[in-house]
Write a protein that holds these residues in place. Sequence first.
Motif, mmCIF file in Angstrom:
data_model
loop_
_atom_site.group_PDB
_atom_site.id
_atom_site.type_symbol
_atom_site.label_atom_id
_atom_site.label_comp_id
_atom_site.label_asym_id
_atom_site.label_seq_id
_atom_site.Cartn_x
_atom_site.Cartn_y
_atom_site.Cartn_z
ATOM 1 N N SER A 1 1.105 -0.876 0.058
ATOM 2 C CA SER A 1 -0.212 0.364 -0.258
ATOM 3 C C SER A 1 0.763 1.108 0.120
ATOM 4 O O SER A 1 0.123 2.253 -0.529
ATOM 5 C CB SER A 1 -0.936 -0.171 1.047
ATOM 6 O OG SER A 1 -0.416 -0.410 2.341
ATOM 7 N N GLU A 2 1.899 0.964 0.666
ATOM 8 C CA GLU A 2 2.633 1.870 0.237
ATOM 9 C C GLU A 2 4.042 2.750 -1.120
ATOM 10 O O GLU A 2 4.783 3.157 -0.964
ATOM 11 C CB GLU A 2 3.717 2.100 1.826
ATOM 12 C CG GLU A 2 3.082 3.087 2.827
ATOM 13 C CD GLU A 2 3.708 2.262 4.183
ATOM 14 O OE1 GLU A 2 4.065 2.534 5.737
ATOM 15 O OE2 GLU A 2 5.238 1.675 4.069
ATOM 16 N N GLY A 3 3.549 1.441 -1.796
ATOM 17 C CA GLY A 3 4.017 1.564 -3.367
ATOM 18 C C GLY A 3 5.929 0.958 -3.280
ATOM 19 O O GLY A 3 6.126 1.793 -3.369
ATOM 20 N N ILE A 4 5.674 -0.092 -3.230
ATOM 21 C CA ILE A 4 7.075 -0.774 -4.055
ATOM 22 C C ILE A 4 6.454 -1.504 -5.436
ATOM 23 O O ILE A 4 5.243 -1.044 -6.078
ATOM 24 C CB ILE A 4 7.088 -1.971 -2.500
ATOM 25 C CG1 ILE A 4 6.220 -3.075 -2.809
ATOM 26 C CG2 ILE A 4 7.801 -1.889 -1.701
ATOM 27 C CD1 ILE A 4 6.755 -4.783 -2.408
ATOM 28 N N ALA B 1 0.158 -17.056 0.168
ATOM 29 C CA ALA B 1 -0.416 -16.918 -1.157
ATOM 30 C C ALA B 1 -1.652 -15.820 -1.783
ATOM 31 O O ALA B 1 -1.172 -15.009 -2.771
ATOM 32 C CB ALA B 1 -1.385 -18.397 -1.360
ATOM 33 N N ALA B 2 -1.934 -15.389 -0.820
ATOM 34 C CA ALA B 2 -2.768 -14.104 -0.924
ATOM 35 C C ALA B 2 -2.974 -12.896 -1.218
ATOM 36 O O ALA B 2 -2.559 -12.341 -1.448
ATOM 37 C CB ALA B 2 -3.742 -14.130 0.735
ATOM 38 N N ILE B 3 -0.731 -13.249 -0.323
ATOM 39 C CA ILE B 3 -0.265 -11.537 -0.521
ATOM 40 C C ILE B 3 -0.298 -11.752 -2.304
ATOM 41 O O ILE B 3 0.522 -10.491 -2.728
ATOM 42 C CB ILE B 3 1.147 -11.484 0.348
ATOM 43 C CG1 ILE B 3 0.480 -11.151 2.253
ATOM 44 C CG2 ILE B 3 2.200 -11.068 -0.087
ATOM 45 C CD1 ILE B 3 -0.024 -10.058 1.605
ATOM 46 N N VAL B 4 0.266 -12.345 -2.397
ATOM 47 C CA VAL B 4 0.632 -12.531 -3.759
ATOM 48 C C VAL B 4 -0.136 -12.407 -4.842
ATOM 49 O O VAL B 4 -0.088 -10.857 -6.110
ATOM 50 C CB VAL B 4 1.545 -14.226 -4.568
ATOM 51 C CG1 VAL B 4 1.203 -14.269 -6.021
ATOM 52 C CG2 VAL B 4 2.323 -14.817 -3.125
ATOM 53 N N GLU B 5 -1.665 -12.632 -4.440
ATOM 54 C CA GLU B 5 -2.656 -11.732 -5.211
ATOM 55 C C GLU B 5 -2.947 -10.644 -4.978
ATOM 56 O O GLU B 5 -3.339 -9.498 -5.793
ATOM 57 C CB GLU B 5 -3.982 -12.488 -4.951
ATOM 58 C CG GLU B 5 -4.525 -12.512 -5.902
ATOM 59 C CD GLU B 5 -5.802 -14.182 -5.500
ATOM 60 O OE1 GLU B 5 -5.283 -15.277 -5.462
ATOM 61 O OE2 GLU B 5 -7.110 -13.374 -5.364
ATOM 62 N N ARG B 6 -2.467 -10.072 -3.648
ATOM 63 C CA ARG B 6 -2.664 -8.755 -3.303
ATOM 64 C C ARG B 6 -2.026 -7.789 -4.126
ATOM 65 O O ARG B 6 -2.200 -6.493 -4.801
ATOM 66 C CB ARG B 6 -2.334 -8.850 -1.961
ATOM 67 C CG ARG B 6 -2.073 -7.257 -0.860
ATOM 68 C CD ARG B 6 -3.903 -6.680 -1.413
ATOM 69 N NE ARG B 6 -3.467 -5.144 -0.505
ATOM 70 C CZ ARG B 6 -3.504 -4.041 -1.247
ATOM 71 N NH1 ARG B 6 -2.878 -4.497 -2.759
ATOM 72 N NH2 ARG B 6 -3.102 -2.693 -0.616
ATOM 73 N N ALA B 7 -0.666 -8.174 -4.258
ATOM 74 C CA ALA B 7 0.823 -7.746 -5.269
ATOM 75 C C ALA B 7 -0.015 -8.154 -6.252
ATOM 76 O O ALA B 7 0.536 -6.834 -7.030
ATOM 77 C CB ALA B 7 1.630 -8.770 -5.055
ATOM 78 N N HIS B 8 -0.146 -8.384 -6.998
ATOM 79 C CA HIS B 8 -0.666 -8.563 -8.431
ATOM 80 C C HIS B 8 -1.739 -7.799 -8.805
ATOM 81 O O HIS B 8 -1.659 -6.705 -9.554
ATOM 82 C CB HIS B 8 -1.265 -10.401 -9.331
ATOM 83 C CG HIS B 8 -0.127 -11.041 -8.903
ATOM 84 N ND1 HIS B 8 -0.043 -12.563 -9.064
ATOM 85 C CD2 HIS B 8 1.076 -10.539 -9.401
ATOM 86 C CE1 HIS B 8 1.367 -12.634 -9.190
ATOM 87 N NE2 HIS B 8 2.350 -11.765 -9.280
ATOM 88 N N ASP B 9 -2.617 -7.247 -8.173
ATOM 89 C CA ASP B 9 -3.657 -6.434 -7.765
ATOM 90 C C ASP B 9 -3.188 -4.678 -7.824
ATOM 91 O O ASP B 9 -3.917 -3.697 -8.543
ATOM 92 C CB ASP B 9 -4.565 -6.464 -6.936
ATOM 93 C CG ASP B 9 -5.550 -7.889 -6.725
ATOM 94 O OD1 ASP B 9 -6.217 -8.777 -5.618
ATOM 95 O OD2 ASP B 9 -5.537 -8.727 -7.547
ATOM 96 N N ALA B 10 -2.557 -4.759 -7.358
ATOM 97 C CA ALA B 10 -1.520 -3.294 -7.171
ATOM 98 C C ALA B 10 -0.490 -3.630 -8.480
ATOM 99 O O ALA B 10 0.234 -2.809 -8.400
ATOM 100 C CB ALA B 10 -0.582 -3.563 -5.812
ATOM 101 N N GLY B 11 -0.168 -4.355 -9.638
ATOM 102 C CA GLY B 11 0.533 -4.158 -10.875
ATOM 103 C C GLY B 11 1.626 -4.932 -10.378
ATOM 104 O O GLY B 11 2.798 -4.517 -10.588
ATOM 105 N N ILE B 12 2.269 -5.331 -8.893
ATOM 106 C CA ILE B 12 3.551 -5.806 -8.441
ATOM 107 C C ILE B 12 4.005 -7.160 -8.613
ATOM 108 O O ILE B 12 2.753 -7.780 -7.982
ATOM 109 C CB ILE B 12 3.541 -5.388 -6.307
ATOM 110 C CG1 ILE B 12 3.296 -3.870 -6.402
ATOM 111 C CG2 ILE B 12 4.913 -6.135 -6.787
ATOM 112 C CD1 ILE B 12 3.145 -3.630 -5.078
#
Length: 337
Positions: free
Chosen positions: A84-87, A101-112
Amino acid sequence: MTILLIACTPDEQIKDVTLPPEAESKSLEEIKIGFSMDTLQEDRWFKDRDLFVEAAEKAGVEVEVTVANGDDVKQVWQTEKMISEGIDVLVVVPHNAESMAAIVERAHDAGIKVLSYDRLVRNAEVDLYLSYDNEEVGILQARAMTELVPKGNYVYLGGADTDYNAHLMKQGVFKVLKPYIDKGDVTVVFNQWTKDWVPEVAQANMETALEVNHQQIDAVIAGNDATAGAAIEALAAYDLAGSVPVAGQDADLAGVQRIVQGTQNLTMYKSIDDLSERAVELAIKLALNEEIQEDRTINNGKINVPSILLPPVPVDRTNIKETVIADGFHQEKDIYQ
Ligand code: GAL
């Protein structure tokens, strides 16, 4: 663009990055890597952290490191915060292969994009897995031990079952032991995971193995040097330290010292310099959406993850100088003190 790269990156590899149009806007010094670590419990993780940060600074990119100390909720929260702080890219050493696993999805949702560092995140669309060949670690451990003890009672002290590396290593060990077991030459009289790789847990397991088998133990294969050291403590209580061969992993200082003293027979050396430098180089390429040539893929239950696996190096008393000392992983004076 070429001028920009040469200007701020002394490192050869980075020079061959050709930037796709959408990455035009990002220069290296604008890139921020989020490095989410599980623990600093073992010696090696201090090296991973410090050498990763060093390699990132050398490459001219920013890095934020978080350590979850084995707490899944904390690791999820820490990575959520970094996202959320923009990496620009997430590098993660999961405590629990499934929980992240949930974090990978979350990162992808943010284009990361996400690089799994040393340990694989399971059941998620991980972009890249970089590690040592953990199955090979198990194969090399078991090969060395079956050479020393072709017949007898074996104890297997696995790593943490939340860590997919422990499963890959075990796969390698039992691939080698199987023909010996089928012939009836080897009996695995005790086989347990070690919760969170905690040495005290391994020591208690080894004490149980010694008790229920009336000390009739001929060889021990442990997930890493910390748990091997714990097993040797338990053996020492029966005056068996040094007479029952023990294999470990990580080449941490205490493990190499035990090899010199003769209470441990083998460890697996994994250069953290190589791993951390490679990780920063690859993380930058992921942040720039650069193509990456993987060596192979590993199925993590969801996809065949593009993977780059480095070769582990077996270390015993015959090659300490050529390996961990030559690489400066440990100082000769510390090993032979
Ligand atoms: C594994 C790693 C080993 C080991 C262990 C404990 O994933 O590959 O090197 O030390 O974690 O943290």
